[in-house]
Design an enzyme around this catalytic site. Structure first.
Site, PDB file in Angstrom:
ATOM      1  N   CYS A   1      -5.087   4.352  -6.615  1.00 47.50           N
ATOM      2  CA  CYS A   1      -6.280   3.823  -6.116  1.00 47.50           C
ATOM      3  C   CYS A   1      -5.996   2.349  -5.532  1.00 47.50           C
ATOM      4  O   CYS A   1      -5.583   2.215  -4.465  1.00 47.50           O
ATOM      5  CB  CYS A   1      -7.416   3.981  -6.919  1.00 47.50           C
ATOM      6  SG  CYS A   1      -8.882   3.721  -6.252  1.00 47.50           S
TER       7      CYS A   1
ATOM      8  N   HIS B   1      -7.516   9.296  -8.453  1.00 45.82           N
ATOM      9  CA  HIS B   1      -7.011   9.083  -9.575  1.00 45.82           C
ATOM     10  C   HIS B   1      -6.652  10.337 -10.079  1.00 45.82           C
ATOM     11  O   HIS B   1      -7.194  10.977 -10.905  1.00 45.82           O
ATOM     12  CB  HIS B   1      -8.380   8.622 -10.499  1.00 45.82           C
ATOM     13  CG  HIS B   1      -8.537   7.364 -10.109  1.00 45.82           C
ATOM     14  ND1 HIS B   1      -8.184   6.120 -10.596  1.00 45.82           N
ATOM     15  CD2 HIS B   1      -9.530   6.700  -9.413  1.00 45.82           C
ATOM     16  CE1 HIS B   1      -8.692   4.930 -10.360  1.00 45.82           C
ATOM     17  NE2 HIS B   1      -9.434   5.414  -9.369  1.00 45.82           N
TER      18      HIS B   1
ATOM     19  N   GLU C   1      -4.832  10.736 -12.597  1.00 43.02           N
ATOM     20  CA  GLU C   1      -4.709  10.801 -14.080  1.00 43.02           C
ATOM     21  C   GLU C   1      -5.679  11.636 -14.720  1.00 43.02           C
ATOM     22  O   GLU C   1      -5.632  11.989 -15.903  1.00 43.02           O
ATOM     23  CB  GLU C   1      -4.772   9.522 -14.676  1.00 43.02           C
ATOM     24  CG  GLU C   1      -6.095   8.510 -14.534  1.00 43.02           C
ATOM     25  CD  GLU C   1      -5.986   7.626 -13.559  1.00 43.02           C
ATOM     26  OE1 GLU C   1      -5.522   7.953 -12.302  1.00 43.02           O
ATOM     27  OE2 GLU C   1      -6.839   6.809 -13.081  1.00 43.02           O
TER      28      GLU C   1
END
Ligand code: GLN
Length: 529
Positions: free
Chosen positions: A374, A506, A508
């Site tokens: 990001c 993102h 993650e």
């Protein structure tokens, strides 16, 4: 108290019940007045987790998703603010037909309604009530819970109290007194816990279990140990050893249908299997609160690293690095030499941004594996524009609104918005992956690409300015993924580099133990190399 691991405990109970054949989900109640976690500073309340449907929610939902292997929605996070908002909107519409609107019954009814709605399609719904027993802000939620048990029956609503068993250093003995008192506080609001889960350094011994049983009005076997573990994913196994899952089912008049815990055992085994060490630097800014450093602001990034390392059979060694130090002393840059790979996670604002840009330049020039997430992508583009494309002082308008070369600029649809909460580009969006790129290869390898498209979650206001797409590509940057209309850059990479990949998304948030995210996998693999 907060930070005790209520989220991990809730998630672990969920995993246990799933492995016994039940359809389970979890929801988090946060007693604060914020509508959601979107406007909260990460050092204040931990990471802001983003759900598929674009909710900015408590980080515990990330734990739920990782343990349950299930995508949740923003409705799985309830706050005081959200309940009041619904009630006040109803009141303004005249829905209460002239009645006085009160905490009891209106607020408590609304809480119960929202819980029942979430449980509609589940067999078992875990509801985690955040905060501390005895806090003012908890009371309406505990009252709603008490009423639910009364209305639905004690085989339908089970209470689990999670409490801290401190071992004062000077004493070297585990103390049960705080738990005795918190149970008293619970009993005062009409709740007798069915189980007490004791968070402590070591498992609770039988002397202390007996004490707790006597003073807390509970059977000894229902005092459950929840000791510190090196690998949090092991907790479901620790709870199972104590018969917690079956005791819980029994109270609900249910029987285990199957035993699928072996799947989880394998996942844990993999996480425990320590091969050689890989050093990963995570360069951020949400690390310091007072005299303490915390990594909770980046918990999903940390876990994603661990999942990828487990998959590759290596041991993770994460260094948390505050980017501001690179601004103060350029020589500190050499720290990066000791790392095998570098991650720049999401972020906001000016603080520490120049330090991150310097670190990115270092990774690019020294062939150091790098993953930008990001803000990490945006700053990688700024760095590339400045140092490869020759656009002097190129910047993001988030950092310098008057920059001449606004290679990162605000999304046009964001320009009108002044309200801060829930107004970013949020949630899952598709990206078309370019053939022949490393990013595409990785998403394909993990079965996460369908018809050339990958899906990841987003949370940002700014984007790579389309005006510069051409120049960046001419100068060698590969745009490996774009939004379906081609306007938004989703992934970039530098060919020929060991590993230089960044994404506007993102990744993650879509990494689970046993199911790592492709980009983290790619980074760690390059790090090992
Ligand atoms: N601050 C940047 C933006 O708003 C990046 C956000 C992030 O990293 N999540 O676009």
């Amino acid at each position: 108290m907060s930070g005790l691991g209520k989220g991990i405990t809730t998630s672990s109970i969920g995993r246990l019940l799933i492995s016994k054949g039940f359809k389970v989900s979890a929801m988090k109640i946060d007693p604060y007045i914020n509508i959601d976690a979107g406007t909260m500073r990460p050092t204040e309340h931990g990471e802001v987790f983003v759900t598929q449907d674009g909710g900015e929610v408590d980080q515990d939902l990330g734990n739920y998703e990782r343990f349950l292997h299930k995508n949740l929605s923003k409705e799985h996070n309830l706050t005081t603010g959200k309940v009041y908002k619904t009630i006040i909107e109803k009141e303004r519409r005249g829905d209460f037909l002239g009645k006085t609107v009160q905490i009891i019954p209106h607020l408590t009814d609304e809480i119960q309604k929202k819980i029942i709605e979430r449980g509609k399609n589940e067999e078992i719904l875990l509801i985690e009530i955040g905060g501390t027993v005895g806090d003012y802000e908890n009371i309406p939620f505990l009252e709603a819970a008490r009423q639910m048990r009364l209305k639905l029956g004690k085989d339908k609503v089970i209470f689990i109290h999670i409490s801290f068993i401190p071992v004062p250093n000077f004493l070297g003995e585990a103390k049960t007194k705080p738990t005795q008192h918190s149970v008293k506080a619970l009993q005062e609001v009409g709740i007798q816990p069915d189980f007490i889960v004791c968070r402590s350094k070591k498992p609770v011994d039988s002397v202390r279990k007996k004490k707790l049983a006597l003073f807390c009005n509970i059977k000894e076997k229902r005092v459950i140990s929840n000791p510190d573990l090196e690998i949090i994913y092991e907790l479901p196994l620790v709870l199972e050893e104590q018969g917690f899952g079956d005791m819980l089912l029994k109270l609900m008049n249910l029987k285990p249908r199957e035993d699928k815990l072996d799947y989880w055992r394998k996942v844990v085994e993999k996480m425990k299997n320590k091969g050689k060490e890989v050093r990963i630097g995570i360069i951020g800014k949400y690390l310091n609160t007072g005299d303490w450093q915390l990594s909770d602001s980046y918990v999903s990034v940390r876990e994603a690293v661990k999942h990828a390392c487990a998959e590759l059979g290596v041991q993770d060694n994460i260094e948390w690095i505050n980017s501001e130090m690179f601004e103060k002393d350029k020589n500190l840059m050499r720290i990066l030499d000791y790392l095998d790979c570098v991650i720049i996670p999401g972020g906001f604002g000016k603080t520490g941004a120049e330090g991150k840009i310097k670190a990115i330049q270092y990774c690019r020039e020294k062939n150091k594996p790098f993953l930008g997430i990001c803000y990490g992508l945006q700053l990688a583009v700024v760095e590339y524009a400045r140092n490869v494309c020759g656009l002097k002082n190129a910047n993001s308008t988030e950092i310098n609104p008057r920059t001449h070369y606004n290679v990162i600029d605000i999304l046009s649809e964001q320009k009108q918005i002044i309200e801060k909460g829930g107004t970013m580009r949020l949630g899952t969006y598709p990206a078309v992956l370019k053939k022949g790129t490393l990013v595409r290869e990785l998403y394909e390898k993990f079965g996460r690409m369908k018809e050339g498209i990958a899906q990841e979650r987003h949370r940002h206001r700014y984007e790579v300015n389309p005006k510069y797409h051409e120049l960046l590509q001419e100068k060698g940057l590969v745009i490996s993924g774009v939004s379906p209309n081609g306007r938004l850059v989703e992934f970039i990479e530098i060919p020929g580099h060991n590993f230089f990949v960044a994404t506007q998304a993102h990744p993650e948030f879509t990494s689970w133990p046993g199911k790592p995210n492709p980009l983290f996998y790619g980074l760690i693999k390059a790090g090992i190399r």
